[in-house]
Write a protein that holds these residues in place. Structure first.
Motif: not given
Length: 340
Positions: A91, A215, A225, A227-228, A258, A280
């Motif tokens: 991740s 989300t 990923d 979250d990305h 996050i 990120r």
């Protein structure tokens, strides 16, 4: 010729046909990541649907394609000739407790500044206006080719309900309509890919509830990923000229929740403006994405994305796109610049 060679040729022919059917990347015609969002979603759906079809037929699935997701408003990447590359199953980049506290403090400052902004009165018959600049990145030759810096303008309709005509864009003196998202035969509804003022004003202002909601709205794909992907989705909102202050404040507090979000000390936008950076990394796609904010007022300036490791089409550090916001406003008519 081996069966593997036949498979590769069939895959290449299929990919070329899909690329032919897709419209060409129109540069910076859309603000905050909209165009890349549409193309990315379509190509991932094509890949997933093809893989499921071949699994049901007992045929080997074709190799997964790298999907590069850029934050707002990085210019559109021409994905038609994207090469197949491997990726790590990890991740985002690791983050220790000290880094997490530091970036949370920065995001809290940005949130506080955004919450003190002026709420713009917006009618349903008006348009959100964005003027910006950025560079396209084309992969159709098999390697990264960075285009020249181009200025563009867009006018986004605020009409409620599904719309087939979402506004206008202007680049290099050419004005074109912004059509509904691919696949939306009845028109695109307000939402994550079409954030009208009315829709933005309905979002939760509790950071955890807002993050959970976004989300849920953000599509999931094996090669990215999630979250990305959510980070990129929020990046598609933060430069919006119509963002209500309460919603803006909540968005930055949500980003602090996050995993893997860090500061970017050398953040710079497409115009060379240095500022406070929030970033990120997605190890799966070898992509670093960052947002740039003015050091004094903490207003959003632009964004940048680059490769974090060598790939089949580029080297570590190669630019994947950048942008800079020059002007935002609310106007009464599409194609008409704000006064003054």
């Amino acid at each position: 010729m081996t069966g593997t060679d036949n498979g590769r040729e069939a895959y290449a022919a299929e990919r070329a046909e899909l690329a032919r059917l897709l419209p060409p990347a129109p540069g910076t015609d859309l603000p905050p990541g909209r165009h890349e969002h549409h193309r990315e979603r379509l190509m991932n759906l094509i890949d997933d649907d093809t893989a499921r079809t071949r699994e049901r037929a007992g045929s080997p699935a074709r190799p997964r394609l790298l999907r590069l997701s850029f934050l707002a408003p990085v210019t559109a990447l021409a994905l038609a000739g994207a090469l197949v590359v491997g990726y790590s199953a990890q991740s985002g980049a690791p983050q220790d407790a000290g880094d997490a506290r530091s970036v949370s403090q920065v995001l809290h400052r940005i949130s506080d500044a955004a919450g003190k902004g002026e709420a713009l009165p917006v009618r349903d018959d008006q348009f959100g206006y964005v003027r910006g600049t950025g560079r396209d990145v084309d992969l159709t030759s098999g390697t990264l080719v960075v285009g020249p810096l181009k200025e563009s303008e867009s006018w986004l309709s605020q009409r409620p309900g599904p719309q087939k005509k979402l506004g206008l864009s202007r680049t290099d003196g050419e004005t074109l309509p912004i059509n509904a998202e691919l696949g939306d035969s009845e028109g695109t509804r307000p939402g994550l890919s079409r954030p009208t003022y009315r829709w933005l004003a309905t979002l939760p202002t509790d950071p955890r509830q807002l993050l959970d909601y976004l989300t849920e709205l953000t599509p999931k794909f094996e090669e990215e990923d999630h979250d990305h992907a959510v980070f990129v989705s929020i990046g598609g909102l933060i430069g919006d000229p119509l963002l209500p202050p309460d919603t803006a404040a909540a968005l930055f507090e949500a980003v602090a929740l996050i995993p893997g979000v860090t500061e970017a000390p050398d953040a710079v936008d497409a115009l060379g403006r240095k500022g406070v950076g929030i970033a990120r990394e997605d190890a799966r796609s070898a992509t670093h994405t960052e947002w740039v904010f003015d050091r004094d007022g903490l207003t959003y300036l632009g964004s940048r994305a680059y490769l974090t490791r060598d790939t089949a089409y580029g080297k570590k550090g190669d630019l994947l796109g950048d942008s800079a916001v020059i002007e935002t406003a609310v106007v009464d008519e599409a194609g008409v610049r704000p006064k003054g």
